[in-house]
Design a protein around this motif. Structure first.
Motif, mmCIF file in Angstrom:
data_model
loop_
_atom_site.group_PDB
_atom_site.id
_atom_site.type_symbol
_atom_site.label_atom_id
_atom_site.label_comp_id
_atom_site.label_asym_id
_atom_site.label_seq_id
_atom_site.Cartn_x
_atom_site.Cartn_y
_atom_site.Cartn_z
ATOM 1 N N GLU B 228 8.419 -1.776 -5.718
ATOM 2 C CA GLU B 228 7.237 -2.520 -5.300
ATOM 3 C C GLU B 228 7.416 -3.975 -5.702
ATOM 4 O O GLU B 228 8.170 -4.294 -6.628
ATOM 5 C CB GLU B 228 5.975 -1.913 -5.920
ATOM 6 C CG GLU B 228 5.599 -0.620 -5.207
ATOM 7 C CD GLU B 228 4.246 -0.072 -5.630
ATOM 8 O OE1 GLU B 228 3.524 0.370 -4.736
ATOM 9 O OE2 GLU B 228 3.929 -0.062 -6.825
ATOM 10 N N ALA B 273 3.259 -11.271 -0.898
ATOM 11 C CA ALA B 273 2.166 -10.302 -0.949
ATOM 12 C C ALA B 273 2.474 -9.212 -1.969
ATOM 13 O O ALA B 273 2.733 -8.068 -1.613
ATOM 14 C CB ALA B 273 1.893 -9.698 0.429
ATOM 15 N N HIS B 275 2.527 -6.265 -4.787
ATOM 16 C CA HIS B 275 1.721 -5.073 -5.024
ATOM 17 C C HIS B 275 1.021 -5.166 -6.377
ATOM 18 O O HIS B 275 -0.046 -4.630 -6.574
ATOM 19 C CB HIS B 275 2.604 -3.830 -5.001
ATOM 20 C CG HIS B 275 3.276 -3.599 -3.693
ATOM 21 N ND1 HIS B 275 4.555 -4.039 -3.426
ATOM 22 C CD2 HIS B 275 2.832 -2.996 -2.566
ATOM 23 C CE1 HIS B 275 4.871 -3.693 -2.178
ATOM 24 N NE2 HIS B 275 3.847 -3.074 -1.637
ATOM 25 N N ARG B 343 -10.560 -9.359 4.549
ATOM 26 C CA ARG B 343 -9.126 -9.229 4.836
ATOM 27 C C ARG B 343 -8.469 -10.587 5.035
ATOM 28 O O ARG B 343 -7.446 -10.880 4.417
ATOM 29 C CB ARG B 343 -8.902 -8.317 6.047
ATOM 30 C CG ARG B 343 -8.777 -6.850 5.665
ATOM 31 C CD ARG B 343 -7.485 -6.210 6.140
ATOM 32 N NE ARG B 343 -7.242 -6.376 7.553
ATOM 33 C CZ ARG B 343 -7.182 -5.360 8.399
ATOM 34 N NH1 ARG B 343 -7.397 -4.122 7.996
ATOM 35 N NH2 ARG B 343 -6.898 -5.573 9.663
ATOM 36 N N ASP B 347 -5.727 -12.384 2.630
ATOM 37 C CA ASP B 347 -4.464 -12.865 3.182
ATOM 38 C C ASP B 347 -4.205 -14.299 2.727
ATOM 39 O O ASP B 347 -3.094 -14.658 2.351
ATOM 40 C CB ASP B 347 -4.507 -12.787 4.707
ATOM 41 C CG ASP B 347 -3.251 -13.353 5.328
ATOM 42 O OD1 ASP B 347 -2.171 -13.111 4.751
ATOM 43 O OD2 ASP B 347 -3.331 -14.032 6.361
ATOM 44 N N THR B 352 -2.786 -9.253 0.346
ATOM 45 C CA THR B 352 -2.902 -8.240 1.398
ATOM 46 C C THR B 352 -2.397 -6.874 0.961
ATOM 47 O O THR B 352 -2.920 -5.865 1.376
ATOM 48 C CB THR B 352 -2.135 -8.661 2.656
ATOM 49 O OG1 THR B 352 -0.908 -9.235 2.238
ATOM 50 C CG2 THR B 352 -2.911 -9.657 3.472
ATOM 51 N N LYS B 353 -1.324 -6.842 0.152
ATOM 52 C CA LYS B 353 -0.754 -5.547 -0.219
ATOM 53 C C LYS B 353 -1.090 -5.171 -1.654
ATOM 54 O O LYS B 353 -0.613 -4.168 -2.163
ATOM 55 C CB LYS B 353 0.769 -5.601 -0.078
ATOM 56 C CG LYS B 353 1.249 -5.674 1.348
ATOM 57 C CD LYS B 353 2.747 -5.515 1.365
ATOM 58 C CE LYS B 353 3.318 -5.838 2.730
ATOM 59 N NZ LYS B 353 4.718 -6.236 2.628
ATOM 60 N N ASN B 354 -1.890 -5.995 -2.283
ATOM 61 C CA ASN B 354 -2.109 -5.808 -3.714
ATOM 62 C C ASN B 354 -2.784 -4.478 -4.040
ATOM 63 O O ASN B 354 -3.794 -4.115 -3.449
ATOM 64 C CB ASN B 354 -2.952 -6.969 -4.231
ATOM 65 C CG ASN B 354 -3.098 -6.919 -5.721
ATOM 66 O OD1 ASN B 354 -4.084 -6.427 -6.229
ATOM 67 N ND2 ASN B 354 -2.107 -7.391 -6.426
ATOM 68 N N LYS B 355 -2.197 -3.764 -4.996
ATOM 69 C CA LYS B 355 -2.790 -2.505 -5.455
ATOM 70 C C LYS B 355 -3.611 -2.731 -6.713
ATOM 71 O O LYS B 355 -4.641 -2.100 -6.914
ATOM 72 C CB LYS B 355 -1.684 -1.496 -5.767
ATOM 73 C CG LYS B 355 -1.141 -0.801 -4.553
ATOM 74 C CD LYS B 355 0.188 -0.108 -4.832
ATOM 75 C CE LYS B 355 0.110 0.929 -5.918
ATOM 76 N NZ LYS B 355 1.392 1.636 -6.108
#
Lengths: 256, 635
Positions: B228, B273, B275, B343, B347, B352-355
């Motif tokens: 990741e 982006a 995680h 969203r 961005d 956007t992909k952050n967990k």
């Protein structure tokens, strides 16, 4: 500095109507030196630069570079010979990004033709990469990575001046003409700019002709200084000599 | 974690294993340079580490030696550190803005024999003090710009070191692997100097076991998937980056991303982006105020939709907090709000992909946590200390904004009678370097004494303040200035604040720093003119703005802890003037000492106070400022 003479200005005289802007000026720029040109407002400093870069056509005299008289060749060929400049009032494409401004100035080195540009692969692609690389070197040198994609019009003045210096540098000039690169800057920005000029001069061996009003900077970073007053060259010498020169003190630096 | 074998008990051993496992097929690192992302495979990284290690050996590095590293987050920092650790050595990280005397202290105190420095600026700092450091053998730099003509007997480029290493490797094959296999999990891996809110910094020694433990416990609450994206942004001089970046990067493993420059991170983060993101509390705060200011600057239509979406989102969060069932309509509206507003917003800031986004280092206000969750960012409080490593964290389904989460399994936490948090776990450090007295003071019966005041609330740990910072007010009630401060700092217009009270102070008061950029913009929108920070800070309108902010915070405080008077300070607190630590925590004693006259004036109920203060300008010059500042009283 005893470097070989690279640019020689001989008996240069420029007038606008009855107004004499430059009268019989003789000046040499040597290899690898930083030459300061100082003088009061209206002394003819910028006129001198405009003559070298082909903006003005003087009535008399010669400017010799690489065995050519620059006054006899078209202005747009001068930068191809290896002379680049910056302007007192920044002259960039304000609607383009910093990067695009630099890329645009690189046109003089672009080899591929219209046809190969149309098919953007192979040789033209390789060349583009090469040019981008050269530009990124300058971006790094001038520490403008963070404004690479910013539209120039949105940048503060100090940074625009830096981009403009970058544009002159990407042409890989042998001689760099700087017209008041530090005007309107704060102390920190001036220090940065001075550092860049020294770096360029030392790393690339570029000869620099520097017009600047900040005496501290001029005395610190130049090797030689020429003083203009009402279109006449009144003195020339090392910063130490200029500081002591009574004629200069009288005309410009002010009586102590 | 499954892939971790018993014999892989040090970070370099794990790295070796990764290189064997992934070789040239997987990317280990990406560094933005020349405007593009350059990739390093696991094999590349391993080879760099090996060459640097051999290079160090050829220059006289011995097992157990220490290296000091000063720079930004770069692959080279990581390689150098792993190289030293491969040879049984430890690394000391130093913040890039430390002044030469501070750098000297770290190098000298840690007995470092080599220094790795980023660039000319850092090398110059060390050469300035080189003569006073007899143990120092060589300075190694990785950005050679401007350093071509330096004396190579003192400083060499990393490229040169690696070339030396390659030659040395030819003469001594297998020596590196021998060193590697000799490493033990209890070897010291890093020294983390405590930020020094009190006294001289102490060098906390952490072993490979400590670091591996910390990554292990993080995985209890978050499932990381191998490869990741992780953004390495906070300085590795801080333990948290040592855990996630330098240890987690190899153990989990993550793809480590390095921004081009600290200034470009806003652009770079959008490219990646990531995680997983780890920001200090202050960085989250500044991100929140950037978002707020940008939104206020945009068009009325956008502001309208943003506010509407925020209301919907907050409603959903509220329902969730109360444990209510979320209605279908609300769910649909929230999805819509997320799609239309949040969203694109995420961005813009690279989420956007952050967990998960971790925050640590200082307390963050609950309001701000709520705001981030409302815009769809899973931000969690991570609590830990340099000495005890990670202690507690929020679980995904159990986030309460006012707490610092639940202690990790295997981490014993208890509250002493004094109200202090005590910790016993595999993360507790080995001791302070060359300082057994201080070590004995904080390590008793296997428990590390954090000096943090806290309490348990329904299974969650709540952080109050430093034990020593809890202030007894004149009426005997205890209150935490920090608690109030973080709530005030939530306003985009307040950059810093220190709250006073207690002995000799009949009521609670505060010194505020306005946020020059944001208040400046605010003033411009109102067509107010101002010249300098001083001028702006004393404007009637600005003081009224601050008054409103203070009143709002007061309304949630108990009567005795409310701020009765405050001053908008004529200058910002400054780390260079020893008012803040390098991680931007307040140095309370120096601040109180420095602004003694102002405080006296406040408690004498003066209308205004004449101040004369020394200020350091950005270019390093020092000057005096005389001005008059006005005291603002609240009913």
């Amino acid at each position: 500095m005893s470097g070989e003479i690279r640019l020689e200005i001989k008996n240069l005289t420029l007038g606008f109507g009855n107004l004499v802007a430059l009268s019989d000026v003789n000046l040499q720029l040597r290899r690898g030196e930083i030459l300061g040109v100082i003088g009061p407002n209206g002394a003819g400093k910028t006129c001198l630069l405009n003559c070298i870069s082909g903006f003005y056509k003087p009535q008399k005299g010669q400017i010799l570079y690489q065995n050519k008289d620059l006054l006899k060749i078209p202005a747009h060929t001068i930068s191809q010979l290896g002379i680049s400049r910056t302007f007192q009032n920044v002259e960039l494409y304000t609607g383009l990004s910093s990067l695009d401004n630099l890329l645009a100035a690189r046109h003089i080195h672009i080899q591929y033709g219209l046809l190969s540009a149309l098919f953007h692969f192979g040789p033209s692609m390789r060349e583009e990469v090469k040019h981008r690389r050269a530009i990124e070197d300058i971006v790094k040198l001038l520490e403008i990575e963070d404004i690479r994609d910013h539209v120039v019009g949105s940048l503060p003045y100090g940074l625009r001046k830096r981009v403009e210096l970058g544009r002159a540098l990407v042409q890989e000039p042998e001689i760099l003409l700087l017209d008041e690169p530090m005007a309107g800057m704060n102390v920190e920005e001036k220090e940065d700019m001075a550092r860049f000029i020294i770096d360029i001069n030392e790393l690339k061996g570029t000869s620099v002709m520097l017009i600047e009003h900040d005496m501290g900077v001029v005395m610190d970073i130049t090797h030689r200084i020429a003083v203009l007053d009402f279109g006449n060259k009144i003195a020339e010498g090392t910063p130490e000599e200029i500081k002591e020169n009574p004629v200069v003190i009288n005309a410009y630096l002010g009586k102590a | 974690m499954e892939s971790r074998k018993q014999d892989l008990d040090t970070i370099p051993k794990l790295l070796h294993n990764r290189a064997l496992e992934y070789g040239r097929h997987q990317i280990a690192m990406r560094k933005k340079d020349y405007g593009i992302w350059n990739e390093y495979t696991w094999q590349d990284v391993y080879e760099h580490v090996k060459n640097i290690a051999y290079g160090l050996l050829s220059l006289g590095f011995e097992k157990g030696d220490k290296i000091t590293i000063i720079g930004d987050n770069d692959p080279e920092w990581f390689w150098a550190e792993w190289a030293a650790q491969s040879l049984g050595g430890a690394a000391v990280g130093v913040y890039i803005d430390c002044i030469p005397s501070e750098v000297k202290y770290y190098i000298e105190h840690s007995d470092s024999t080599f220094v790795f420095a980023r660039d000319q600026e850092q090398v110059d700092k060390i050469l300035e003090i080189h003569g006073q450091l007899p143990k120092l053998k060589k300075v190694i730099y990785w950005d050679p710009r401007g350093l071509w003509f330096y004396d190579t007997s003192k400083a060499v480029a990393m490229k040169v070191l690696e070339d030396l290493g390659q030659k040395h490797a030819e003469d001594h094959p297998d020596l590196f692997e021998k060193f590697l296999s000799q490493g033990k999990e209890d070897d010291i891996a890093v020294f983390c100097y405590t930020s020094g809110t009190t006294g001289l910094p102490k060098g906390a020694m952490l072993s490979h076991r400590n670091l591996l433990y910390a990554v292990g416990v993080l995985e209890q609450y978050n499932r990381f998937l191998p490869m990741e994206n992780y953004l390495s942004y906070i300085s590795p001089a801080w333990l948290t980056e040592q855990i996630l970046g330098l240890c987690g990067g190899v153990l989990i493993p993550l793809v480590l991303h390095f921004p081009e420059k600290p200034e470009t991170v806003q652009v770079d983060i959008r490219d990646i982006a990531p995680h997983i993101i780890f920001y200090g509390a202050r960085l989250w705060e500044s991100l929140a105020s950037t978002i707020q200011v940008k939104i206020t600057d945009s068009t009325p239509l956008k502001i309208f939709f943003h506010n509407l979406a925020l209301r919907i989102s907050h409603k959903k969060l509220e329902a969730k907090e109360k444990g209510e069932k979320i209605g279908l309509l609300l769910e649909i509206l929230h999805r819509l709000a997320d799609f239309i507003v949040f969203r694109p917003l995420r961005d813009r800031i690279g989420f956007t992909k952050n967990k998960v986004g971790y925050t640590a280092g200082a307390a963050i206000s609950p309001d701000m946590m709520r705001l981030f969750h409302a815009i769809g960012i899973n931000i969690k409080n991570l609590y830990g200390t340099t000495e005890a490593s990670l202690i507690s964290l929020h679980r995904d389904d159990d986030i309460r904004y006012e707490t610092i989460g639940v202690p990790f399994e295997g981490c014993e936490v208890k509250i002493s009678e004094e109200g202090e948090i005590l910790v016993k776990s595999g993360g507790v450090f080995v001791g302070y370097y060359k300082n057994p007295e201080e070590t004995a003071k904080v390590l008793k019966d296997g428990y590390y004494h954090t000096r943090d005041a806290g309490l348990f609330d329904r299974g969650h740990l709540v952080y109050l303040d430093r034990v020593d910072e809890m202030i007894e007010l004149s009426d005997g009630k205890k209150f935490s200035p920090q608690y109030t401060e973080i709530r005030l700092r939530f306003s985009p217009y307040v950059r810093d604040v220190m709250v006073f009270g207690g002995e000799g102070k009949p009521f609670v008061s505060a010194l505020l720093n306005i946020d020059y950029d944001n208040v400046g913009k605010w003033a411009e929108r109102r067509k107010m003119t101002y010249t300098t920070y001083i001028d702006l800070s004393q404007k009637k309108e600005v003081r009224d703005l601050l008054k409103g902010i203070v009143e709002k915070v007061n309304s949630v405080l108990p009567e005795y802890a409310r701020i009765k008077a405050f001053v908008s300070l004529h200058k910002e607190f400054d780390a260079d003037e020893a008012e803040l630590t390098r991680t931007r925590k307040l140095k309370r004693k120096p601040i109180e000492e420095r602004y003694k006259e102002i405080l006296t004036g406040i408690y004498e109920k003066k209308e205004s106070i004449k101040v004369e203060s020394q200020v350091a300008y950005r270019d390093g010059r020092v000057g005096m400022v005389r001005t008059e500042i006005i005291v603002n009283y609240l009913n």
